[in-house]
Design an enzyme around this catalytic site. Sequence first.
Site, PDB file in Angstrom:
ATOM      1  NE  ARG A  29      -1.327   2.434   2.954  1.00  7.85           N
ATOM      2  CZ  ARG A  29      -0.837   3.537   3.502  1.00  7.85           C
ATOM      3  NH1 ARG A  29      -0.722   4.656   2.791  1.00  7.85           N
ATOM      4  NH2 ARG A  29      -0.414   3.530   4.765  1.00  7.85           N
ATOM      5  CG  ASP A  30       3.465   4.199   2.971  1.00  2.00           C
ATOM      6  OD1 ASP A  30       3.304   5.136   2.174  1.00  2.00           O
ATOM      7  OD2 ASP A  30       4.127   4.302   4.014  1.00  2.00           O
ATOM      8  CG  HIS A 222       5.077   4.550   9.208  1.00  2.00           C
ATOM      9  ND1 HIS A 222       4.254   3.669   8.530  1.00  2.00           N
ATOM     10  CD2 HIS A 222       5.721   5.249   8.248  1.00  2.00           C
ATOM     11  CE1 HIS A 222       4.393   3.843   7.228  1.00  2.00           C
ATOM     12  NE2 HIS A 222       5.286   4.797   7.039  1.00  2.00           N
ATOM     13  CG  HIS A 224       9.229   7.996   5.913  1.00  5.05           C
ATOM     14  ND1 HIS A 224       8.730   8.514   4.732  1.00  5.05           N
ATOM     15  CD2 HIS A 224       8.246   7.201   6.399  1.00  5.05           C
ATOM     16  CE1 HIS A 224       7.506   8.057   4.527  1.00  5.05           C
ATOM     17  NE2 HIS A 224       7.189   7.256   5.525  1.00  5.05           N
ATOM     18  CB  CYS A 255       4.428  10.964   2.046  1.00  7.04           C
ATOM     19  SG  CYS A 255       2.847  11.805   2.279  1.00  7.04           S
ATOM     20  CG  ASN A 264       7.658   3.715   4.061  1.00  5.22           C
ATOM     21  OD1 ASN A 264       7.195   4.480   4.887  1.00  5.22           O
ATOM     22  ND2 ASN A 264       7.050   3.458   2.910  1.00  5.22           N
TER      23      ASN A 264
END
Length: 316
Positions: A29-30, A222, A224, A255, A264
């Site tokens: 997804r991300d 989460h 980065h 993002c 990420n």
Amino acid sequence: MSTPDLGLPMTVPAPGLPERVRIHEVGPRDGLQNEASTVPTEVKAEFIHRLADAGLTTVEATSFVHPKWVPQLADAEELFPRVRDLEGVRLPVLVPNSRGLERALALGAHRVAVFASATESFAKANLNRTVEESLAVFEPVVTRARDEGAHVRGYVSMCFGDPWEGAVPLHQVVHVCKALLEMGCDELSLGDTIGVATPGHVLGLLSALNEAGVPTDVVGVHFHDTYGQALANTLAALQHGVTTVDASAGGLGGCPYAKSATGNLATEDLVWMLQGLGIDTGVDLGRLVATSEWMAGRLGRPSPSRTLRALSHKEQ
């Protein structure tokens, strides 16, 4: 003299760390959401199956956002039925509003996530609403999801820094986190969306949350890796007692609404560190590396994961 096997790190446990960590894999997804070229649905489905086969028990599958906003994930209705029956694998999906939730529930989704912001600037850029307006939109979504027996995760972006506003006061993050929990979210994910956090900042936020009544066991992190701090920040969170860590296979993603956000934390890099610390994840590093190499081939570019590059180089 035989050549030493450098395929896995030496295990040397450190005191004060959890015995097991649940990796919340966000690659499908991300990781893929802002790819310029469309990834075929069958490739996404195989990616998820391969990740599950590598031992990942939580794989965020897709998002039920309007296709206009994230064209890469426009195939959610087609993709989710291809993966929803994976045994023993949690398959959360992102739902931006009530319509997205209804679409997800209709396909049998049992775990959903909403995506909030700790800052006004990012709330406007990403959600086209103020922070309070976005929370008001999420409340009926969370209530409906819980009424249907679904598990709800609350993402909080820009927890440590914002490209428009700079450093984010701890109390702003605490406010949004408490609001999400009070409306019924089961867990939170603290997002370092532009990668500016450092370990002391991480510990400071986690302590502030605890002081406000937010228990550590409902918090995930989460990170980065914009400034190379993702693993250091993860270790700090583990030392505080966090046991859920988001990561993306191959280090995919960023993002689309924050141009300064780079990839990420790579799942391979995370697993290498955790294995070295003797922390159980259930993940087979070799299968994970093979999966990320396979996906990199489909995307036509090398993975930024340092562990993947190191292990791949040894095999050549």
